[in-house]
Design a protein around this motif. Structure first.
Motif, short mmCIF file in Angstrom:
data_model
loop_
_atom_site.label_atom_id
_atom_site.label_comp_id
_atom_site.label_asym_id
_atom_site.label_seq_id
_atom_site.Cartn_x
_atom_site.Cartn_y
_atom_site.Cartn_z
N ALA A 1 43.66 51.04 -35.49
CA ALA A 1 42.87 49.93 -35.10
C ALA A 1 41.71 50.57 -34.33
O ALA A 1 40.50 49.90 -34.35
CB ALA A 1 43.74 49.50 -33.97
N ILE A 2 41.71 51.66 -33.73
CA ILE A 2 40.38 52.30 -33.14
C ILE A 2 39.37 52.83 -33.94
O ILE A 2 38.34 52.81 -34.16
CB ILE A 2 41.04 53.28 -31.91
N HIS A 3 39.89 53.70 -35.14
CA HIS A 3 39.16 54.64 -35.78
C HIS A 3 39.21 54.37 -37.28
O HIS A 3 39.03 55.28 -37.99
CB HIS A 3 39.45 56.02 -35.39
N GLY A 4 40.04 53.33 -37.68
CA GLY A 4 40.26 53.09 -39.00
C GLY A 4 39.04 52.86 -40.07
O GLY A 4 39.27 53.46 -41.17
N ALA A 5 37.87 52.53 -39.27
CA ALA A 5 36.56 52.30 -40.11
C ALA A 5 36.10 53.80 -40.61
O ALA A 5 35.29 54.07 -41.66
CB ALA A 5 35.47 51.67 -39.23
N ALA A 6 36.46 54.94 -39.83
CA ALA A 6 36.23 56.26 -40.03
C ALA A 6 36.74 56.72 -41.24
O ALA A 6 36.56 57.84 -41.84
CB ALA A 6 36.34 57.10 -38.93
N ALA A 7 38.21 56.25 -41.54
CA ALA A 7 39.14 56.75 -42.53
C ALA A 7 38.63 56.17 -43.84
O ALA A 7 38.66 54.97 -44.12
CB ALA A 7 40.69 56.27 -42.23
N GLY A 8 38.57 57.23 -44.83
CA GLY A 8 38.62 56.70 -46.32
C GLY A 8 39.78 56.08 -46.79
O GLY A 8 39.88 55.13 -47.73
N ALA A 9 40.83 56.55 -46.20
CA ALA A 9 42.12 55.95 -46.80
C ALA A 9 42.95 55.73 -45.60
O ALA A 9 43.19 56.39 -44.52
CB ALA A 9 42.90 57.12 -47.73
N ARG A 10 43.74 54.64 -45.62
CA ARG A 10 44.68 53.88 -44.68
C ARG A 10 45.97 53.99 -44.81
O ARG A 10 46.70 53.25 -44.10
CB ARG A 10 44.12 52.61 -44.14
N ASP A 11 46.31 54.50 -45.93
CA ASP A 11 48.02 54.36 -46.53
C ASP A 11 48.70 55.46 -45.72
O ASP A 11 50.03 54.96 -45.46
CB ASP A 11 47.91 54.70 -47.89
N VAL A 12 48.43 56.37 -45.01
CA VAL A 12 49.26 57.50 -44.52
C VAL A 12 48.38 57.91 -43.14
O VAL A 12 46.99 58.23 -43.22
CB VAL A 12 49.58 58.55 -45.53
N VAL A 13 49.16 58.00 -41.94
CA VAL A 13 48.71 58.56 -40.77
C VAL A 13 49.61 59.50 -40.39
O VAL A 13 50.68 59.40 -40.51
CB VAL A 13 48.35 57.39 -39.80
N GLY A 14 49.02 60.66 -39.95
CA GLY A 14 49.66 61.88 -39.28
C GLY A 14 49.90 61.63 -37.86
O GLY A 14 48.76 61.03 -37.30
N VAL A 15 51.01 61.80 -37.29
CA VAL A 15 51.08 61.38 -35.71
C VAL A 15 52.06 62.84 -35.19
O VAL A 15 52.82 62.99 -35.50
CB VAL A 15 52.17 60.34 -35.17
N ALA A 16 51.04 63.56 -34.36
CA ALA A 16 51.99 64.50 -33.66
C ALA A 16 52.31 64.33 -32.13
O ALA A 16 51.51 63.97 -31.52
CB ALA A 16 50.69 65.72 -33.53
N ASP A 17 53.51 64.25 -31.95
CA ASP A 17 54.18 63.80 -30.78
C ASP A 17 54.60 64.76 -29.86
O ASP A 17 55.38 65.48 -29.90
CB ASP A 17 55.11 62.57 -30.97
N PHE A 18 53.70 65.32 -29.10
CA PHE A 18 53.86 66.38 -28.26
C PHE A 18 54.79 66.29 -27.04
O PHE A 18 54.75 66.94 -26.09
CB PHE A 18 52.61 67.31 -28.03
N ASP B 1 54.05 56.25 -43.46
CA ASP B 1 53.51 55.36 -44.72
C ASP B 1 53.40 53.98 -44.13
O ASP B 1 54.15 53.32 -43.62
CB ASP B 1 54.64 55.40 -45.74
N MET B 2 52.17 53.63 -44.03
CA MET B 2 51.84 52.33 -43.33
C MET B 2 52.04 51.05 -44.14
O MET B 2 52.10 50.06 -43.65
CB MET B 2 50.06 52.32 -43.11
N SER B 3 52.65 51.10 -45.48
CA SER B 3 53.01 50.09 -46.26
C SER B 3 54.31 49.64 -45.98
O SER B 3 54.59 48.39 -46.00
CB SER B 3 52.81 50.37 -47.56
N ASN B 4 55.28 50.65 -45.32
CA ASN B 4 56.49 50.39 -45.24
C ASN B 4 57.29 50.81 -43.71
O ASN B 4 58.41 50.70 -43.57
CB ASN B 4 57.38 50.64 -46.47
N GLY B 5 56.43 51.60 -43.18
CA GLY B 5 56.49 52.31 -41.87
C GLY B 5 57.67 53.45 -41.96
O GLY B 5 58.18 54.08 -40.90
N ARG B 6 57.79 53.95 -43.30
CA ARG B 6 58.92 55.08 -43.60
C ARG B 6 57.88 56.30 -42.90
O ARG B 6 56.92 56.56 -42.92
CB ARG B 6 58.91 55.27 -45.31
N VAL B 7 58.86 57.10 -42.09
CA VAL B 7 58.47 58.26 -41.41
C VAL B 7 58.89 59.67 -41.95
O VAL B 7 59.99 59.82 -42.22
CB VAL B 7 58.72 58.14 -40.00
N SER B 8 58.16 60.57 -42.46
CA SER B 8 58.66 61.74 -42.67
C SER B 8 58.37 62.87 -41.53
O SER B 8 57.10 62.74 -41.03
CB SER B 8 58.10 62.28 -44.14
#
Length: 198
Positions: A43-60, A73-80
């Motif tokens: 929502a904040i930085h999506g315009a800078a991304a060339g691809a919006r299908d996968v986002v990495g989240v580092a939860d420290f 995976d932003m299409s289905n919310g699946r998390v690896s």
């Protein structure tokens, strides 16, 4: 042991009623906060991304012994989920917990904020990926050489011996086994968000 047709049908019906097991990676993270963090980053930085299908989240907010780096995976919310190290400047006592974030050069700390993945290169840690910090809290990522790379001190073996991972200089360091899959799923032009989310 004699199995009757009626007994076999009853066993199959009982198995069908059992809940399916989720993959281990899906159980490793509280998916709600992780998916929410990925959505906020887009929502904040999506315009800078060339691809919006996968986002990495580092939860420290979790210890280094936990699988705290998540590919969403932003299409289905699946998390690896994967093991990832934090910077030694964020954990001077080497407790296994990130105590503080820093964007300062020379801090050897992990920085909070959203990153844009860039090109791959061969560095001192082998196959690596450059990052660009998009927030005021991580905009020194490039001069600090904060990147994604593999490291010997991130592995199940290290956890078994020490109960925690080793520390990076502020980079996102993965096990050498996990690194190729992480890089292939991220690729250039995607977002990684780092912080304490759960």
């Amino acid at each position: 042991m004699l199995i009757t047709r009626r007994g076999l049908i009853g066993s199959v019906a009982a198995m069908a009623a059992m809940p399916a097991f989720a993959p281990v990676s899906a159980l490793a993270a509280p998916c709600g906060p992780i998916v929410d963090a990925a959505r906020r980053a887009l929502a904040i930085h999506g315009a800078a991304a060339g691809a919006r299908d996968v986002v990495g989240v580092a939860d420290f907010s979790h210890a280094s012994s936990d699988r705290r780096f998540h590919l969403v995976d932003m299409s289905n919310g699946r998390v690896s989920s994967f093991l990832v190290a934090h910077g030694r400047g964020s954990d001077p006592e080497h407790s296994g917990w990130l105590k503080r974030f820093s964007n300062d050069e020379g801090s050897s700390a992990t920085s909070a904020g959203v990153y844009l993945t860039a090109g791959e290169y061969q560095g001192k840690h082998g196959r690596s990926m450059r990052l660009k910090g998009l927030d005021a809290t991580n905009n020194n990522a490039e001069p600090r050489a904060v990147v994604v790379h593999g490291a010997w001190y991130v592995s199940p073996q290290i956890l078994a011996e020490h109960g925690k991972l080793g520390r990076s200089e502020g980079c996102f360091a993965f096990s050498e086994i996990d690194l190729p899959g992480v890089l292939e799923q991220l690729g250039p032009g995607r977002l990684i968000t780092a912080g304490k989310f759960s």
